[in-house]
Design a protein around this motif. Structure first.
Motif, PDB file in Angstrom:
ATOM      1  N   TYR A   1     -18.567 -35.777 -97.964  1.00  0.00           N
ATOM      2  CA  TYR A   1     -18.822 -34.610 -99.283  1.00  0.00           C
ATOM      3  C   TYR A   1     -17.548 -34.996 -99.941  1.00  0.00           C
ATOM      4  O   TYR A   1     -16.926 -35.419 -99.579  1.00  0.00           O
ATOM      5  CB  TYR A   1     -19.370 -33.464 -98.790  1.00  0.00           C
ATOM      6  CG  TYR A   1     -17.707 -32.521 -98.312  1.00  0.00           C
ATOM      7  CD1 TYR A   1     -16.749 -31.659 -98.640  1.00  0.00           C
ATOM      8  CD2 TYR A   1     -17.340 -32.754 -96.792  1.00  0.00           C
ATOM      9  CE1 TYR A   1     -15.917 -31.316 -98.249  1.00  0.00           C
ATOM     10  CE2 TYR A   1     -15.984 -32.355 -96.359  1.00  0.00           C
ATOM     11  CZ  TYR A   1     -15.276 -31.259 -97.498  1.00  0.00           C
ATOM     12  OH  TYR A   1     -14.435 -31.404 -96.513  1.00  0.00           O
ATOM     13  N   THR A   2     -18.337 -34.371-100.716  1.00  0.00           N
ATOM     14  CA  THR A   2     -16.748 -34.240-102.352  1.00  0.00           C
ATOM     15  C   THR A   2     -16.269 -33.280-102.492  1.00  0.00           C
ATOM     16  O   THR A   2     -17.227 -32.326-103.068  1.00  0.00           O
ATOM     17  CB  THR A   2     -16.800 -35.166-103.621  1.00  0.00           C
ATOM     18  OG1 THR A   2     -18.061 -36.189-103.388  1.00  0.00           O
ATOM     19  CG2 THR A   2     -16.462 -34.799-104.462  1.00  0.00           C
ATOM     20  N   ASP A   3     -15.250 -33.118-102.903  1.00  0.00           N
ATOM     21  CA  ASP A   3     -13.840 -31.565-102.884  1.00  0.00           C
ATOM     22  C   ASP A   3     -14.112 -31.579-104.289  1.00  0.00           C
ATOM     23  O   ASP A   3     -12.972 -32.338-104.729  1.00  0.00           O
ATOM     24  CB  ASP A   3     -13.582 -31.438-102.187  1.00  0.00           C
ATOM     25  CG  ASP A   3     -12.082 -30.370-102.569  1.00  0.00           C
ATOM     26  OD1 ASP A   3     -12.057 -30.435-102.977  1.00  0.00           O
ATOM     27  OD2 ASP A   3     -12.613 -29.367-101.644  1.00  0.00           O
ATOM     28  N   PRO A   4     -14.198 -30.776-104.838  1.00  0.00           N
ATOM     29  CA  PRO A   4     -14.866 -30.420-106.736  1.00  0.00           C
ATOM     30  C   PRO A   4     -13.037 -29.859-107.279  1.00  0.00           C
ATOM     31  O   PRO A   4     -12.921 -29.101-107.545  1.00  0.00           O
ATOM     32  CB  PRO A   4     -15.222 -29.846-107.046  1.00  0.00           C
ATOM     33  CG  PRO A   4     -16.084 -28.750-105.777  1.00  0.00           C
ATOM     34  CD  PRO A   4     -15.550 -29.196-104.187  1.00  0.00           C
TER      35      PRO A   4
ATOM     36  N   THR B   1     -10.326 -29.532-109.059  1.00  0.00           N
ATOM     37  CA  THR B   1      -9.932 -28.890-110.309  1.00  0.00           C
ATOM     38  C   THR B   1      -9.460 -29.672-111.495  1.00  0.00           C
ATOM     39  O   THR B   1      -9.590 -30.531-112.707  1.00  0.00           O
ATOM     40  CB  THR B   1      -9.976 -28.199-111.268  1.00  0.00           C
ATOM     41  OG1 THR B   1      -8.731 -26.872-110.692  1.00  0.00           O
ATOM     42  CG2 THR B   1     -10.974 -26.606-110.476  1.00  0.00           C
ATOM     43  N   THR B   2      -8.708 -30.431-110.890  1.00  0.00           N
ATOM     44  CA  THR B   2      -7.120 -31.337-111.569  1.00  0.00           C
ATOM     45  C   THR B   2      -6.989 -32.558-110.849  1.00  0.00           C
ATOM     46  O   THR B   2      -7.051 -32.541-109.680  1.00  0.00           O
ATOM     47  CB  THR B   2      -5.891 -30.618-111.695  1.00  0.00           C
ATOM     48  OG1 THR B   2      -5.365 -30.089-110.457  1.00  0.00           O
ATOM     49  CG2 THR B   2      -6.250 -29.738-112.874  1.00  0.00           C
ATOM     50  N   GLY B   3      -6.974 -33.495-111.425  1.00  0.00           N
ATOM     51  CA  GLY B   3      -6.405 -34.909-110.658  1.00  0.00           C
ATOM     52  C   GLY B   3      -7.607 -35.694-110.448  1.00  0.00           C
ATOM     53  O   GLY B   3      -7.646 -36.944-108.679  1.00  0.00           O
ATOM     54  N   GLY B   4      -8.734 -35.313-110.724  1.00  0.00           N
ATOM     55  CA  GLY B   4     -10.151 -35.871-109.665  1.00  0.00           C
ATOM     56  C   GLY B   4     -10.891 -35.152-108.628  1.00  0.00           C
ATOM     57  O   GLY B   4     -10.205 -34.679-107.852  1.00  0.00           O
ATOM     58  N   GLY B   5     -12.315 -35.897-108.007  1.00  0.00           N
ATOM     59  CA  GLY B   5     -12.885 -35.051-107.192  1.00  0.00           C
ATOM     60  C   GLY B   5     -12.005 -35.834-105.659  1.00  0.00           C
ATOM     61  O   GLY B   5     -11.443 -37.035-105.803  1.00  0.00           O
ATOM     62  N   ASN B   6     -11.568 -35.437-104.349  1.00  0.00           N
ATOM     63  CA  ASN B   6     -11.821 -35.634-103.064  1.00  0.00           C
ATOM     64  C   ASN B   6     -13.174 -35.789-102.584  1.00  0.00           C
ATOM     65  O   ASN B   6     -13.325 -35.186-102.461  1.00  0.00           O
ATOM     66  CB  ASN B   6     -10.710 -35.245-102.677  1.00  0.00           C
ATOM     67  CG  ASN B   6      -9.509 -35.040-103.517  1.00  0.00           C
ATOM     68  OD1 ASN B   6      -8.553 -35.959-103.351  1.00  0.00           O
ATOM     69  ND2 ASN B   6      -8.775 -33.930-103.872  1.00  0.00           N
TER      70      ASN B   6
ATOM     71  N   ASN C   1     -14.237 -36.932 -95.456  1.00  0.00           N
ATOM     72  CA  ASN C   1     -13.702 -35.562 -95.632  1.00  0.00           C
ATOM     73  C   ASN C   1     -12.731 -35.134 -95.229  1.00  0.00           C
ATOM     74  O   ASN C   1     -11.381 -34.911 -95.124  1.00  0.00           O
ATOM     75  CB  ASN C   1     -13.571 -35.399 -93.968  1.00  0.00           C
ATOM     76  CG  ASN C   1     -13.816 -34.026 -93.398  1.00  0.00           C
ATOM     77  OD1 ASN C   1     -13.665 -32.929 -93.711  1.00  0.00           O
ATOM     78  ND2 ASN C   1     -13.165 -33.934 -92.347  1.00  0.00           N
ATOM     79  N   PRO C   2     -12.518 -34.509 -97.155  1.00  0.00           N
ATOM     80  CA  PRO C   2     -10.651 -34.677 -97.987  1.00  0.00           C
ATOM     81  C   PRO C   2      -9.970 -33.035 -96.964  1.00  0.00           C
ATOM     82  O   PRO C   2      -9.205 -32.915 -97.270  1.00  0.00           O
ATOM     83  CB  PRO C   2     -10.840 -34.106 -99.441  1.00  0.00           C
ATOM     84  CG  PRO C   2     -12.633 -34.079 -99.518  1.00  0.00           C
ATOM     85  CD  PRO C   2     -13.599 -34.329 -97.830  1.00  0.00           C
ATOM     86  N   ASN C   3     -11.293 -32.143 -96.536  1.00  0.00           N
ATOM     87  CA  ASN C   3     -10.663 -30.868 -96.390  1.00  0.00           C
ATOM     88  C   ASN C   3     -10.145 -30.907 -94.436  1.00  0.00           C
ATOM     89  O   ASN C   3      -9.821 -29.788 -94.081  1.00  0.00           O
ATOM     90  CB  ASN C   3     -11.266 -30.132 -96.595  1.00  0.00           C
ATOM     91  CG  ASN C   3     -11.564 -29.827 -97.968  1.00  0.00           C
ATOM     92  OD1 ASN C   3     -13.034 -30.269 -98.650  1.00  0.00           O
ATOM     93  ND2 ASN C   3     -10.158 -29.806 -99.046  1.00  0.00           N
TER      94      ASN C   3
ATOM     95  N   GLY D   1     -12.287 -25.011 -99.357  1.00  0.00           N
ATOM     96  CA  GLY D   1     -12.341 -24.053 -99.621  1.00  0.00           C
ATOM     97  C   GLY D   1     -13.016 -22.889-100.073  1.00  0.00           C
ATOM     98  O   GLY D   1     -14.253 -23.440 -99.256  1.00  0.00           O
ATOM     99  N   SER D   2     -13.284 -21.338-100.033  1.00  0.00           N
ATOM    100  CA  SER D   2     -14.123 -20.188 -99.827  1.00  0.00           C
ATOM    101  C   SER D   2     -15.612 -20.709-100.661  1.00  0.00           C
ATOM    102  O   SER D   2     -16.184 -19.965-100.287  1.00  0.00           O
ATOM    103  CB  SER D   2     -13.059 -18.495-100.119  1.00  0.00           C
ATOM    104  OG  SER D   2     -12.590 -18.627-101.459  1.00  0.00           O
ATOM    105  N   ASP D   3     -14.641 -21.157-102.140  1.00  0.00           N
ATOM    106  CA  ASP D   3     -16.522 -21.128-102.692  1.00  0.00           C
ATOM    107  C   ASP D   3     -16.997 -22.573-102.838  1.00  0.00           C
ATOM    108  O   ASP D   3     -18.219 -23.048-102.718  1.00  0.00           O
ATOM    109  CB  ASP D   3     -15.553 -21.269-103.944  1.00  0.00           C
ATOM    110  CG  ASP D   3     -14.606 -22.612-104.210  1.00  0.00           C
ATOM    111  OD1 ASP D   3     -13.895 -22.571-103.226  1.00  0.00           O
ATOM    112  OD2 ASP D   3     -14.046 -23.310-105.462  1.00  0.00           O
TER     113      ASP D   3
END
Length: 828
Positions: free
Chosen positions: A613-616, A618-623, A626-628, A656-658
Motif C-alpha cells: 500500500y501507500t502510506d500518505p 504529508t511531507t516528503g512524499g508517500g511511502n 509495506n512502509p509501516n 497510523g491510527s488514521d
C-alpha cells in the motif's frame, strides 16, 4: 533456775512474703488486662492498611487465645493490586507495645521489606489469575501478649500502569508522568583515566578511549563487589555493554568529512573507525538513586574495527577467510556496523555485524581477476551480499595513505583482487569482506580477552542473536534476523544440551565454544495456513551440494560463509526486513520485527507479509510497499527449542491510527499506541515481574514513514499468544495494482499496547535492557539531528533534555536511564 519467756508461734500456712523481685502479682495482671479491655475493647488495636496508588484499605481485629471469649474481633476492607505494583502495608498500634510488624500468612510468597515497625512493602508477584495473599500485623503488649489483624490483598495479572505519551516532535526524550529520564553515557564521553572531557566541537580525538557513536543494542550485566565478576542480582552496580553501529560524520569533525584529491586524511578516518564497535563501561547507582558511569572502571573497554579477533566454529581456517593479515584464516581485525545484540546466560555479550558490506571498496576488473584465479563463485557470493564492482566504500577509508607505510589498517577496506598475487588471497585483502557478517562473542568481565566470531551461526546482515528458554537436557536455540529487504529468519540449535551449572562457569568464552560452535543452522519457511518449518542448512542435504545451480557449495564452511545463497536454495520465505528477535520468557514464543519493505508489491505479498500500500505521508512524499512494518510471532511444536515445525501469526501491524482499518490498520491502533517501522524488541527479565507470568515486551521504532507526525518511540506491550486472533482477507491497492491476500491477524492489542516514550528530533530509539529488579531501564537514542550538520544543527539533544540551550549544541547519540519516581517496576 532462770525463768524462760516464750513467744507465741502460730502456723503461717506459707502466708509470708519472701520474694522481693519486681515481677507482677496475678492481681496486677488481672487489673492490667481488665484496664486494657476497657480502654481498647478488643485488645491492642491493630489496623492494617494496604496502599495502592491513592487508595487505602484497612483491616483490624484481635486474636488472643488466653483472653475471655467476649473479646471483639472485626475485619476491615481488603484490597487489590496488579502484578508489579509496589504495595505498602501500614499497621497502627494503640496503647503501649513492645514490638510490632508484618508477616505473610498465605498465598504466593513475597519478600516483605520493613520500612518501620508498622510499615512494610512488597512488590506484587506475577500471576495469571486473581490470587489472594494474606498478611498479618502483630502488636505485642508490654505484658508480652500478641494481638493480630489480617488483611487480604488480591493480586491480579499485570497491566500497563502509565498514561500513554502523546506523539510529538519535541527535541527531548518524553516519558510518562511519574517517570524521570536521565542522560547517562554520550558520544565522546571518556572511559579511561587521563582522557579529557569531550568538547563536542569536532576536534576531539582518542576515540579508542571514548564512547563511540550511534549507540544501539545493549545489555546490563550486574557487577559484583569485587568489580571483576558477574553478580546477576546487582541493581546498583553493573557493566553496560553496547554497540556503536555507525557515525554521523557531519558532526564528528569540525566541518564534516574532508578529502584532498579524493584521499581521506588519516586522522579523520581513524576517528571514524574508532567510533564504531562496542563499549564496555561500568555504571553505578548512588544511594539517592542517581545513575552515573565510572570513567576509571577497571573493565571499561572499547572494541573497534581495529581490535584483534579470532574465528571459531566450522568455517575457521577456510580459504575464504584467508588474507594478508591472517594467512591461515583463523584471525581477523575488528567488528563493524554492530546493530542488535544478544545476552548469553553464561554472562557474555553477542554483537551482530549488520550492514558491513557497504564499507568495502571493489573496483572494476575485480571479477575478472577472481575468475582467472579459479574463484569465479566468489563473484556470485559478493553480488548476493551487495558488493558489486564500482563500489567506493563507505567513508572512503581505502583511500587513506597511512603515515606508517607498512600499515594495512586502511588498505584492508579495498577488497579488489590484485592480479598476479596468490590465488588463495593471502597476498591481498580480496577475502576481507568474508571476515564480516558474523555474530561476535565478547566476555565483558575480562578486559584482555579476545572476541570470537562464531561461524556456526552463519554469515549475513545479522540483526542480533537471542537465545530461547533454557531447559536442562535440551539443546538451546538462538534466533536471528537478516536485516535487508526480502531476507530470512534463522535459528541455530546447539548440539550441546543445556546444563544449568554452565551459567556460572568462570570460563565464559569456553561456554560459548560449547554452545555456539557446533549445531545446526535453520532457515524459516512460513506457510499460508499458519504452519511453518525450519529447514536445515546442512551441506549435502536439500540441494546444498557442488551441483547446485545457484552456487556450488564445497563443504559446510562454504554453506555458512554463504548462508544467504544456501537459504535461497532451500526456498525460505522472503520477509519484510527481518530485524530484532525476542523470546517470551513465559511462553517461549519468538517475536520478530519486520520493519518495512519498499519492494513489497501487490503481486508478491504472502500470508506472512500481506500488505502492499501507500502510506500518505504529508511531507516528503508517500511511502510504498509495506512502509509501516509489522511484528510476527511463532510458537514451536511442543514448546521446545529443538522443534522443526511451528505455527505463526502477526501480533501487530504498524500503521497510523488514521489509516484504513479494513486493509492497513489491521490491529486497530489508536492515538495511544499507533507506530511505524518496529525495530528494537525485548522482553523483561524473569528476575522481576516484567518477565514472569505475563511478560512485558518493549518495541522500539526506526521510522521514516510517520516522522511527519511524531519522532521515533518506544512502546510497552503485554502480548497475547499465537492464534488468539483470526484469519482475515485484505485488499491491497498500490498504484494501479490491486489484489486480495489472506493473513493471520492476532487479537487487537488495545490497552495492552501503549506508547511509553518519544525520542528527540531525527533519532532512532534502540537498545533496551533493565536492572534485574526491573526498576531502571536503559535505552539508546541514536543519531539525533541526523539530517543536519555543524552549520545547520537540527537537534541539540542531549543538551536540550534540560531545556533549550542558549545556542545550538551538536547532537550526540547517548544512553538514557529511566526510573519511576516512586521507585517501582518500570511499566507496571
Amino acid at each position: 533456775m532462770n525463768a524462760i519467756t516464750e513467744t507465741s508461734f502460730g502456723y503461717d500456712d506459707g502466708d509470708i512474703d519472701t520474694n522481693r523481685s519486681a515481677n507482677p502479682h496475678l492481681n496486677d495482671l488481672i487489673a492490667s488486662r481488665y484496664s486494657r479491655r476497657q480502654t481498647l475493647f478488643g485488645g491492642v488495636s491493630a489496623m492494617a492498611t494496604a496502599v495502592f496508588g491513592g487508595a487505602m484499605l484497612s483491616a483490624c481485629g484481635s486474636s488472643e487465645p488466653d483472653e475471655a471469649p467476649n473479646v471483639a474481633v472485626s475485619a476491615g476492607a481488603n484490597g487489590t493490586a496488579t502484578s508489579g505494583m509496589t504495595v505498602t502495608l501500614t499497621g497502627s498500634v494503640t496503647g503501649n507495645s513492645l514490638s510490632s510488624g508484618w508477616t505473610q500468612v498465605s498465598g504466593t510468597p513475597v519478600t516483605l521489606t520493613t520500612v518501620s515497625p508498622t510499615v512494610s512493602t512488597f512488590v506484587a508477584p506475577s500471576v495469571t489469575t486473581a490470587t489472594p495473599l494474606v498478611f498479618r500485623f502483630t502488636g505485642t503488649s508490654i505484658s508480652n501478649n500478641p494481638t493480630t489483624a489480617d488483611t487480604t490483598v488480591t493480586i491480579n495479572p499485570a497491566v500497563l500502569g502509565f498514561t500513554a505519551v502523546a506523539k510529538n516532535r519535541d527535541d527531548i526524550v518524553t516519558v510518562p508522568a511519574g517517570y524521570t529520564a536521565t542522560v547517562l553515557y554520550r558520544l565522546g564521553d571518556p572511559i579511561a583515566n587521563g582522557v579529557a572531557a569531550y568538547k563536542n566541537d569536532g576536534t576531539d580525538t582518542e576515540f579508542s578511549k571514548r564512547a563511540g557513536d550511534h549507540h544501539d543494542g545493549m545489555t546490563y550485566f550486574g557487577l559484583a563487589a569485587t568489580g571483576t565478576a558477574p553478580d546477576p542480582t546487582s541493581n546498583t552496580r553493573g557493566l553496560l555493554v553496547m554497540n556503536h553501529e555507525n557515525i554521523t560524520s557531519s558532526y564528528l569533525h569540525a566541518a564534516g568529512q574532508t578529502s584532498v584529491g579524493g584521499v581521506r586524511p588519516e586522522a579523520e578516518a581513524l576517528k571514524e573507525i574508532e567510533c564504531h564497535g562496542v563499549s564496555v563501561v561500568e555504571v553505578n547507582r548512588a544511594a539517592g538513586g542517581a545513575w552515573s558511569y565510572l570513567q576509571s572502571g577497571a573493565l571499561n573497554r572499547r572494541i573497534t574495527p581495529l581490535t584483534p579477533m579470532t574465528f571459531s566454529g566450522p568455517a575457521k581456517g577456510d580459504t575464504q577467510l584467508k588474507t594478508l593479515y591472517s594467512t591461515d584464516g583463523t584471525a581477523g581485525r575488528g567488528t563493524i556496523n554492530n546493530c542488535a545484540n544478544g545476552t548469553m546466560p553464561w554472562n557474555t555479550y553477542l554483537t551482530a555485524e549488520e550492514n558491513w558490506a557497504g564499507y568495502f571498496r571493489r573496483t572494476a576488473g575485480d571479477a575478472a581477476v577472481r575468475i582467472a584465479a579459479g574463484a569465479a563463485k566468489e563473484n556470485t557470493s559478493l553480488a548476493r551480499y551487495g558488493i558489486s564492482e564500482g563500489r567506493g566504500g563507505n567513508n572512503n577509508w581505502a583511500t587513506v595513505v597511512a603515515a606508517d607505510t607498512t600499515s594495512t589498517l586502511y588498505t584492508r577496506w579495498n577488497i579488489t583482487a590484485r592480479a598476479g598475487t596468490a590465488a588463495d588471497g593471502t597476498a591481498d585483502f580480496r577475502h576481507e569482506a568474508f571476515q564480516y557478517g558474523w555474530i561476535v562473542e565478547i566476555d565483558p568481565f575480562n578486559a584482555t580477552s579476545v572476541p570470537r566470531k562464531r561461524t556456526a551461526l552463519g554469515r549475513m546482515n545479522h540483526e542480533g542473536c537471542v537465545i530461547g528458554r533454557t531447559v536442562p537436557g535440551v539443546s538451546p536455540a538462538f534466533y536471528m534476523g537478516d536485516d535487508a529487504q526480502n531476507e530470512y529468519l534463522y535459528k541455530f540449535v546447539s548440539t550441546a544440551k543445556w546444563a544449568a551449572a554452565d551459567a556460572t562457569n568462570a570460563d565464559r568464552l569456553a561456554m560459548g565454544d560449547k554452545y555456539l560452535d557446533a549445531g545446526i543452522l535453520y532457515v524459516a519457511k512460513l506457510n499460508a495456513d499458519g504452519s511453518g518449518t525450519w529447514l536445515p542448512l546442512v551441506f549435502g542435504q536439500n540441494g546444498l551440494t557442488a551441483a547446485s545451480t545457484v552456487y556450488p557449495f564445497a563443504d559446510q564452511a562454504d554453506v555458512l560463509i554463504n548462508t544467504r545463497l544456501a537459504a535461497d536454495v532451500l526456498g525460505a520465505t522472503k520477509m519484510d526486513r527481518p530485524e530484532w528477535t525476542a523470546v517470551n520468557p513465559a511462553t517461549g514464543e519468538m517475536y520478530l520485527t519486520l520493519t518495512n519493505n519498499s519492494s513489497r508489491t501487490v503481486a508478491n505479498t504472502d500470508a506472512a507479509n500481506p500488505r502492499a500500500y501507500t502510506d500518505p505521508k504529508t511531507t516528503g512524499g508517500g511511502n510504498s510497499g509495506n512502509p509501516n512494518g509489522h511484528i510476527i510471532r511463532l510458537r514451536e511444536t511442543g514448546d521446545t527449542s529443538e522443534a522443526l515445525t511451528f505455527k505463526w501469526d502477526i501480533y501487530a501491524f504498524g500503521a497510523g491510527s488514521d489509516l484504513d482499518a479494513a486493509n492497513i490498520n489491521l490491529s486497530g491502533l489508536d492515538a495511544t499506541n499507533d507506530f511505524s517501522s518496529p525495530d528494537g524488541l525485548w522482553f523483561g527479565l524473569p528476575s522481576n515481574t516484567t518477565g514472569q507470568a505475563t511478560p512485558v515486551m518493549w518495541i522500539q521504532t526506526d521510522d521514516g514513514a510517520y516522522t511527519d507526525v511524531t519522532n521515533c518511540m518506544m512502546l510497552a506491550a503485554i502480548p497475547g499468544v499465537v492464534d488468539d486472533g483470526a484469519v482475515k482477507t485484505i485488499t491491497n491497492t498500490l498504484g494501479a495494482a490491486t489484489g486480495t491476500q489472506a493473513t493471520r491477524v492476532g487479537k487487537a492489542p488495545g490497552t495492552a499496547l501503549r506508547r511509553f516514550l518519544v525520542g528527540p528530533k531525527e533519532c532512532e530509539i534502540t537498545g533496551v535492557f533493565t536492572t534485574p529488579d526491573g526498576k531502571s531501564v536503559f535505552i539508546n537514542v541514536q543519531h539525533p539531528g541526523e539530517n543536519g550538520n555543524a552549520a545547520n544543527i537540527t537537534s541539540s539533544w542531549p543538551a536540550s533534555q534540560s531545556g533549550t540551550p542558549a545556542t545550538p549544541s551538536r547532537p550526540r547519540s547517548a544512553t538514557v536511564v529511566i526510573t519511576k519516581n516512586d521507585g517501582g517496576v518500570i511499566g507496571l
